[in-house]
Design a protein around this motif. Structure first.
Motif: not given
Length: 76
Positions: A10-18
């Motif tokens: 999910k896109y929020w996971e990408t943000i969290a990873d960043n």
């Protein structure tokens, strides 16, 4: 072939990873407000003590607002 996990991120996971890659610690929690609506609260902090906290009606929106708040701070 791309793995199933990659497709399901999910896109929020990408943000969290960043955020993690940028050295920020972060957390996310959902709560019910006084009118019975679910709200999402997301926060991140750096080693220098700077903390960012946002809330929104949707998880992705909360992460997007957190990302924007951090970017505004960095460019200020």
């Amino acid at each position: 072939m791309i793995g199933n996990r990659t497709l399901r991120v999910k896109y929020w996971e990408t943000i969290a990873d960043n955020l993690s890659k940028a050295g920020l610690s972060w957390g996310c929690v959902s709560a019910i407000d006084s009118e019975g609506r679910t709200i999402w609260i997301v926060d991140a902090h750096r080693d220098d003590g700077k903390r960012f906290v946002v809330h929104a009606d949707e998880k992705l929106t909360a992460f997007l607002e957190l990302e924007a708040a951090i970017q505004r701070d960095v460019s200020a």
